[in-house]
Write a protein that holds these residues in place. Sequence first.
Motif, PDB file in Angstrom:
ATOM      1  N   ARG A 291     -11.462  -1.751   4.059  1.00 25.30           N
ATOM      2  CA  ARG A 291     -11.646  -1.679   2.606  1.00 25.30           C
ATOM      3  C   ARG A 291     -10.309  -1.538   1.881  1.00 25.30           C
ATOM      4  O   ARG A 291     -10.044  -2.244   0.905  1.00 25.30           O
ATOM      5  CB  ARG A 291     -12.551  -0.499   2.256  1.00 25.30           C
ATOM      6  N   GLU A 292      -9.459  -0.666   2.366  1.00 27.64           N
ATOM      7  CA  GLU A 292      -8.164  -0.441   1.731  1.00 27.64           C
ATOM      8  C   GLU A 292      -7.274  -1.672   1.847  1.00 27.64           C
ATOM      9  O   GLU A 292      -6.576  -2.042   0.910  1.00 27.64           O
ATOM     10  CB  GLU A 292      -7.470   0.779   2.341  1.00 27.64           C
ATOM     11  N   LYS A 293      -7.307  -2.331   3.012  1.00 27.32           N
ATOM     12  CA  LYS A 293      -6.507  -3.537   3.202  1.00 27.32           C
ATOM     13  C   LYS A 293      -6.991  -4.650   2.283  1.00 27.32           C
ATOM     14  O   LYS A 293      -6.188  -5.372   1.697  1.00 27.32           O
ATOM     15  CB  LYS A 293      -6.570  -3.996   4.654  1.00 27.32           C
ATOM     16  N   LEU A 294      -8.302  -4.804   2.175  1.00 24.02           N
ATOM     17  CA  LEU A 294      -8.874  -5.832   1.321  1.00 24.02           C
ATOM     18  C   LEU A 294      -8.491  -5.602  -0.139  1.00 24.02           C
ATOM     19  O   LEU A 294      -8.072  -6.516  -0.843  1.00 24.02           O
ATOM     20  CB  LEU A 294     -10.395  -5.855   1.463  1.00 24.02           C
ATOM     21  N   ARG A 295      -8.597  -4.366  -0.593  1.00 25.67           N
ATOM     22  CA  ARG A 295      -8.301  -4.050  -1.986  1.00 25.67           C
ATOM     23  C   ARG A 295      -6.813  -4.187  -2.318  1.00 25.67           C
ATOM     24  O   ARG A 295      -6.452  -4.269  -3.488  1.00 25.67           O
ATOM     25  CB  ARG A 295      -8.811  -2.660  -2.323  1.00 25.67           C
ATOM     26  N   SER A 296      -5.958  -4.226  -1.317  1.00 21.92           N
ATOM     27  CA  SER A 296      -4.526  -4.388  -1.564  1.00 21.92           C
ATOM     28  C   SER A 296      -4.145  -5.854  -1.796  1.00 21.92           C
ATOM     29  O   SER A 296      -3.034  -6.143  -2.224  1.00 21.92           O
ATOM     30  CB  SER A 296      -3.717  -3.828  -0.392  1.00 21.92           C
ATOM     31  N   ILE A 297      -5.061  -6.790  -1.537  1.00 23.80           N
ATOM     32  CA  ILE A 297      -4.806  -8.216  -1.735  1.00 23.80           C
ATOM     33  C   ILE A 297      -5.018  -8.552  -3.208  1.00 23.80           C
ATOM     34  O   ILE A 297      -6.080  -8.254  -3.765  1.00 23.80           O
ATOM     35  CB  ILE A 297      -5.755  -9.065  -0.866  1.00 23.80           C
ATOM     36  N   PRO A 298      -4.032  -9.184  -3.866  1.00 29.49           N
ATOM     37  CA  PRO A 298      -4.201  -9.563  -5.274  1.00 29.49           C
ATOM     38  C   PRO A 298      -5.376 -10.532  -5.458  1.00 29.49           C
ATOM     39  O   PRO A 298      -5.544 -11.459  -4.669  1.00 29.49           O
ATOM     40  CB  PRO A 298      -2.880 -10.247  -5.639  1.00 29.49           C
ATOM     41  N   HIS A 299      -6.183 -10.293  -6.451  1.00 31.86           N
ATOM     42  CA  HIS A 299      -7.330 -11.137  -6.801  1.00 31.86           C
ATOM     43  C   HIS A 299      -8.314 -11.281  -5.639  1.00 31.86           C
ATOM     44  O   HIS A 299      -8.905 -12.339  -5.436  1.00 31.86           O
ATOM     45  CB  HIS A 299      -6.876 -12.520  -7.284  1.00 31.86           C
ATOM     46  N   TRP A 300      -8.490 -10.213  -4.871  1.00 30.27           N
ATOM     47  CA  TRP A 300      -9.327 -10.282  -3.681  1.00 30.27           C
ATOM     48  C   TRP A 300     -10.778 -10.617  -3.992  1.00 30.27           C
ATOM     49  O   TRP A 300     -11.438 -11.315  -3.222  1.00 30.27           O
ATOM     50  CB  TRP A 300      -9.235  -8.989  -2.864  1.00 30.27           C
ATOM     51  N   GLN A 301     -11.282 -10.167  -5.123  1.00 24.90           N
ATOM     52  CA  GLN A 301     -12.685 -10.444  -5.445  1.00 24.90           C
ATOM     53  C   GLN A 301     -12.915 -11.933  -5.693  1.00 24.90           C
ATOM     54  O   GLN A 301     -13.893 -12.506  -5.195  1.00 24.90           O
ATOM     55  CB  GLN A 301     -13.126  -9.635  -6.658  1.00 24.90           C
ATOM     56  N   GLU A 302     -12.015 -12.569  -6.431  1.00 25.18           N
ATOM     57  CA  GLU A 302     -12.146 -14.007  -6.689  1.00 25.18           C
ATOM     58  C   GLU A 302     -12.040 -14.795  -5.388  1.00 25.18           C
ATOM     59  O   GLU A 302     -12.804 -15.738  -5.164  1.00 25.18           O
ATOM     60  CB  GLU A 302     -11.055 -14.469  -7.650  1.00 25.18           C
ATOM     61  N   LYS A 303     -11.107 -14.411  -4.528  1.00 21.32           N
ATOM     62  CA  LYS A 303     -10.921 -15.107  -3.253  1.00 21.32           C
ATOM     63  C   LYS A 303     -12.137 -14.935  -2.354  1.00 21.32           C
ATOM     64  O   LYS A 303     -12.567 -15.889  -1.687  1.00 21.32           O
ATOM     65  CB  LYS A 303      -9.669 -14.585  -2.554  1.00 21.32           C
ATOM     66  N   LEU A 304     -12.705 -13.744  -2.339  1.00 20.36           N
ATOM     67  CA  LEU A 304     -13.877 -13.487  -1.509  1.00 20.36           C
ATOM     68  C   LEU A 304     -15.091 -14.250  -2.028  1.00 20.36           C
ATOM     69  O   LEU A 304     -15.855 -14.819  -1.237  1.00 20.36           O
ATOM     70  CB  LEU A 304     -14.175 -11.982  -1.460  1.00 20.36           C
ATOM     71  N   ARG A 305     -15.261 -14.324  -3.348  1.00 20.39           N
ATOM     72  CA  ARG A 305     -16.362 -15.110  -3.917  1.00 20.39           C
ATOM     73  C   ARG A 305     -16.225 -16.583  -3.539  1.00 20.39           C
ATOM     74  O   ARG A 305     -17.212 -17.238  -3.193  1.00 20.39           O
ATOM     75  CB  ARG A 305     -16.385 -14.964  -5.439  1.00 20.39           C
ATOM     76  N   ALA A 306     -15.003 -17.124  -3.607  1.00 16.27           N
ATOM     77  CA  ALA A 306     -14.775 -18.527  -3.241  1.00 16.27           C
ATOM     78  C   ALA A 306     -15.081 -18.752  -1.761  1.00 16.27           C
ATOM     79  O   ALA A 306     -15.685 -19.771  -1.387  1.00 16.27           O
ATOM     80  CB  ALA A 306     -13.339 -18.928  -3.552  1.00 16.27           C
ATOM     81  N   TYR A 307     -14.679 -17.797  -0.906  1.00  7.74           N
ATOM     82  CA  TYR A 307     -14.949 -17.941   0.525  1.00  7.74           C
ATOM     83  C   TYR A 307     -16.452 -17.891   0.804  1.00  7.74           C
ATOM     84  O   TYR A 307     -16.967 -18.664   1.622  1.00  7.74           O
ATOM     85  CB  TYR A 307     -14.232 -16.848   1.322  1.00  7.74           C
ATOM     86  N   ILE A 308     -17.166 -17.025   0.119  1.00 13.01           N
ATOM     87  CA  ILE A 308     -18.620 -16.927   0.305  1.00 13.01           C
ATOM     88  C   ILE A 308     -19.292 -18.223  -0.124  1.00 13.01           C
ATOM     89  O   ILE A 308     -20.187 -18.726   0.559  1.00 13.01           O
ATOM     90  CB  ILE A 308     -19.187 -15.712  -0.453  1.00 13.01           C
ATOM     91  N   ASP A 309     -18.863 -18.794  -1.262  1.00 13.71           N
ATOM     92  CA  ASP A 309     -19.417 -20.073  -1.702  1.00 13.71           C
ATOM     93  C   ASP A 309     -19.170 -21.158  -0.665  1.00 13.71           C
ATOM     94  O   ASP A 309     -20.057 -21.964  -0.365  1.00 13.71           O
ATOM     95  CB  ASP A 309     -18.800 -20.483  -3.040  1.00 13.71           C
TER      96      ASP A 309
END
Length: 58
Positions: A31-49
């Motif tokens: 969780r901490e590593k993921l949150r340290s990535i800039p714009h992680w939410q947008e990138k994760l949404r794109a990967y899920i799509d």
Amino acid sequence: MPFQKKHKLGFTSDAPLDSIPVCLKLKPGVREKLRSIPHWQEKLRAYIDKLIEEEKPS
């Protein structure tokens, strides 16, 4: 100052997000590593799509 309805100051996307979140459990420390990535939410949404598109039956 009261909160104004239908304002465009915060979230400014043409595609609104679902109000029900998807939750998952991760290994400790991820969780901490993921949150340290800039714009992680947008990138994760794109990967899920992309994942959903790949898994569609043809």
